[in-house]
Scaffold this motif. Structure first.
Motif, PDB file in Angstrom:
ATOM      1  N   LEU A 144     -12.801   8.188  -7.835  1.00  0.00           N
ATOM      2  CA  LEU A 144     -11.752   7.392  -8.461  1.00  0.00           C
ATOM      3  C   LEU A 144     -12.348   6.022  -8.768  1.00  0.00           C
ATOM      4  O   LEU A 144     -12.856   5.339  -7.869  1.00  0.00           O
ATOM      5  CB  LEU A 144     -10.560   7.261  -7.510  1.00  0.00           C
ATOM      6  N   GLU A 153      -5.056  -1.834  -4.027  1.00  0.00           N
ATOM      7  CA  GLU A 153      -6.517  -1.944  -4.170  1.00  0.00           C
ATOM      8  C   GLU A 153      -6.888  -3.142  -5.043  1.00  0.00           C
ATOM      9  O   GLU A 153      -7.925  -3.766  -4.849  1.00  0.00           O
ATOM     10  CB  GLU A 153      -7.103  -0.662  -4.776  1.00  0.00           C
ATOM     11  N   PRO A 176      -0.476   2.349  -4.045  1.00  0.00           N
ATOM     12  CA  PRO A 176      -1.857   2.218  -3.554  1.00  0.00           C
ATOM     13  C   PRO A 176      -2.815   1.584  -4.558  1.00  0.00           C
ATOM     14  O   PRO A 176      -3.735   0.869  -4.174  1.00  0.00           O
ATOM     15  CB  PRO A 176      -2.262   3.659  -3.244  1.00  0.00           C
ATOM     16  N   PHE A 177      -2.607   1.822  -5.848  1.00  0.00           N
ATOM     17  CA  PHE A 177      -3.488   1.237  -6.858  1.00  0.00           C
ATOM     18  C   PHE A 177      -3.350  -0.276  -6.907  1.00  0.00           C
ATOM     19  O   PHE A 177      -4.332  -1.006  -6.956  1.00  0.00           O
ATOM     20  CB  PHE A 177      -3.172   1.808  -8.241  1.00  0.00           C
ATOM     21  N   THR A 193     -12.166   6.497   1.402  1.00  0.00           N
ATOM     22  CA  THR A 193     -12.114   5.201   0.724  1.00  0.00           C
ATOM     23  C   THR A 193     -13.495   4.572   0.794  1.00  0.00           C
ATOM     24  O   THR A 193     -14.095   4.484   1.868  1.00  0.00           O
ATOM     25  CB  THR A 193     -11.077   4.281   1.391  1.00  0.00           C
ATOM     26  N   TYR A 220      -5.108  -6.572  -2.663  1.00  0.00           N
ATOM     27  CA  TYR A 220      -5.026  -6.785  -1.213  1.00  0.00           C
ATOM     28  C   TYR A 220      -5.786  -8.026  -0.726  1.00  0.00           C
ATOM     29  O   TYR A 220      -5.318  -8.738   0.155  1.00  0.00           O
ATOM     30  CB  TYR A 220      -5.467  -5.531  -0.442  1.00  0.00           C
ATOM     31  N   SER A 242      -2.601   3.371   5.428  1.00  0.00           N
ATOM     32  CA  SER A 242      -3.911   3.836   4.979  1.00  0.00           C
ATOM     33  C   SER A 242      -3.916   5.364   4.832  1.00  0.00           C
ATOM     34  O   SER A 242      -4.423   5.908   3.842  1.00  0.00           O
ATOM     35  CB  SER A 242      -4.968   3.390   5.986  1.00  0.00           C
ATOM     36  N   ARG A 272     -14.655   1.754  -1.805  1.00  0.00           N
ATOM     37  CA  ARG A 272     -14.601   0.369  -2.317  1.00  0.00           C
ATOM     38  C   ARG A 272     -15.999  -0.205  -2.530  1.00  0.00           C
ATOM     39  O   ARG A 272     -16.364  -1.233  -1.967  1.00  0.00           O
ATOM     40  CB  ARG A 272     -13.817  -0.533  -1.363  1.00  0.00           C
ATOM     41  N   ARG A 312       0.839  -1.211   0.000  1.00  0.00           N
ATOM     42  CA  ARG A 312       0.000   0.000   0.000  1.00  0.00           C
ATOM     43  C   ARG A 312       0.867   1.252   0.000  1.00  0.00           C
ATOM     44  O   ARG A 312       0.500   2.271  -0.589  1.00  0.00           O
ATOM     45  CB  ARG A 312      -0.915  -0.015   1.220  1.00  0.00           C
ATOM     46  N   LEU A 330      -3.724   9.357  -2.997  1.00  0.00           N
ATOM     47  CA  LEU A 330      -4.853   9.325  -3.930  1.00  0.00           C
ATOM     48  C   LEU A 330      -5.543  10.689  -4.043  1.00  0.00           C
ATOM     49  O   LEU A 330      -5.935  11.094  -5.138  1.00  0.00           O
ATOM     50  CB  LEU A 330      -5.849   8.238  -3.501  1.00  0.00           C
TER      51      LEU A 330
END
Lengths: 196, 169
Positions: B79, A90, A86-87, B59, A93, B33, B61, A82, B40
């Motif tokens: 995003l 995602e 970070p991409f 975030t 993970y 995190s 998700r 991470r 981001l």
């Protein structure tokens, strides 16, 4: 490995079949690297814990402690990923924690049964290195077959001729495992024939 | 038998060590995190511009939506990572208050396969400023993925704005 050592070859193939979940998700060099390195960290942690823990703890406790240690190692691998990308985190993970549930890691968590097996445990750690190389190579080969090129960068480059797009899909992983198994068996048979 | 069930001190030491390792892993995860959120939100700000947006990252998700960057002034941006079995396409979608996509900023795909590129093209023209009506045989399988992503963005943005309205009252 001795050519007539069918048990050893079968064991190696069983272990690689146990890696199937990782081989399915490893569809590019970048994902292969992530999964391969995470697998190496998790497997080495599990193997080292089961080797270092005293025999008096008993098999069940050693299994539990090694699995917990492997899960913590998977979490740390995810944390490092991470921070690096970070991409990619995602994307990968959830798959990183899958490494804890693979057959080679579960086997590494088991307490060595005899002193001789315990002395050979270092081989188990080295075997983990071999498995992680298999995962990385699978990613590289599948990316090359699918996209016609290999890149560590997860962002796309210029359009390239796709050779075999199915290679990047889950079905492609199983086809490649089957082809590799057939090629290995043919090579073993040919080596046996030349010995006679 | 009873001796085997006794907990010896070394077992407690190992368990305590694992507990400490788990706590450290938790702290490291929380730190990563925060760093990821910073990265981001900065990515969204630099892509959309100006950098002075200084948006706050959340975030999410949810489906294809990874998260949301909300500036103090201006439109929120989502995003998006549109996933296929053989790759994914990433983009930033700027939305208005009712969740309609205003502009799409492409970040690229994880590979250069035709399906991934086409997915990017379809998503790019989903914005109000998007243009192009060309079609390919791939579209039938890709359009539901784009449609799902747009619906998720709209739903999330409406939830956010309704939540903000509720807070003001």
């Amino acid at each position: 490995m001795a050519i007539d050592d069918k048990g050893g070859a079968r064991e190696a193939w069983t272990a690689i079949a146990g890696l199937a979940p990782l081989l399915v998700f490893s569809n590019s060099l970048s994902s292969g690297l992530v999964l391969g390195v995470a697998f190496l960290v998790v497997h080495s942690t599990a193997a080292a814990l089961s080797l270092l823990l005293p025999l008096r703890f008993g098999p069940a406790r050693v299994l539990g402690i090694s699995l917990f240690g492997a899960a913590v190692a998977a979490s740390l691998s995810a944390t490092v990923l991470r921070l690096i990308d970070p991409f990619l985190f995602e994307t990968a993970y959830s798959r990183l924690f899958l490494t804890v549930c693979t057959v080679p890691v579960l086997r590494a968590c088991l307490l060595p049964e005899s002193v001789a097996e315990r002395e050979r445990s270092i081989e188990n750690i080295l075997r983990g290195l071999g498995y992680s190389v298999v995962v990385i190579l699978a990613g590289a080969v599948r990316e090359f077959l699918a996209a016609g090129s290999i890149s560590v960068n997860s962002a796309s480059g210029p359009a390239s001729a796709s050779l075999l797009p199915i290679a990047a899909q889950p079905a492609g992983a199983f086809i490649l495992i089957g082809l590799a198994a057939a090629a290995f068996k043919a090579a073993m048979a040919a080596a046996k024939g030349s010995e006679r | 038998m009873s001796n085997g069930r006794k907990f010896d001190s070394s077992l407690w030491i190992v368990i305590a060590g694992l507990g400490v390792a788990a706590i450290l892993a938790g702290f490291a995860s929380a730190y990563s995190s925060g760093q990821s959120a910073f990265f981001l939100s900065r990515l969204v700000d630099t892509t959309i511009g100006p950098i002075s947006r200084r948006s706050a990252w959340t975030t999410l998700r949810e489906g294809a939506v990874l998260g949301r960057a909300v500036p103090k002034k201006g439109e929120a941006a989502y995003l998006v990572s549109l996933r296929l079995p053989d790759g994914e396409y990433r983009a930033i979608a700027e939305v208005d208050g009712d969740g309609s996509v205003l502009r799409v900023h492409a970040l690229g795909g994880t590979n250069s396969l035709a399906r991934t590129r086409r997915l990017g093209a379809l998503f790019a023209r989903s914005g109000k400023s998007g243009a192009g009506q060309d079609s390919t045989p791939l579209d039938a399988s890709l359009e539901p993925i784009v449609g799902d992503a747009l619906e998720t963005i709209t739903r999330l943005e409406r939830q956010r704005t309704e939540g903000e309205d509720g807070d003001r009252r």
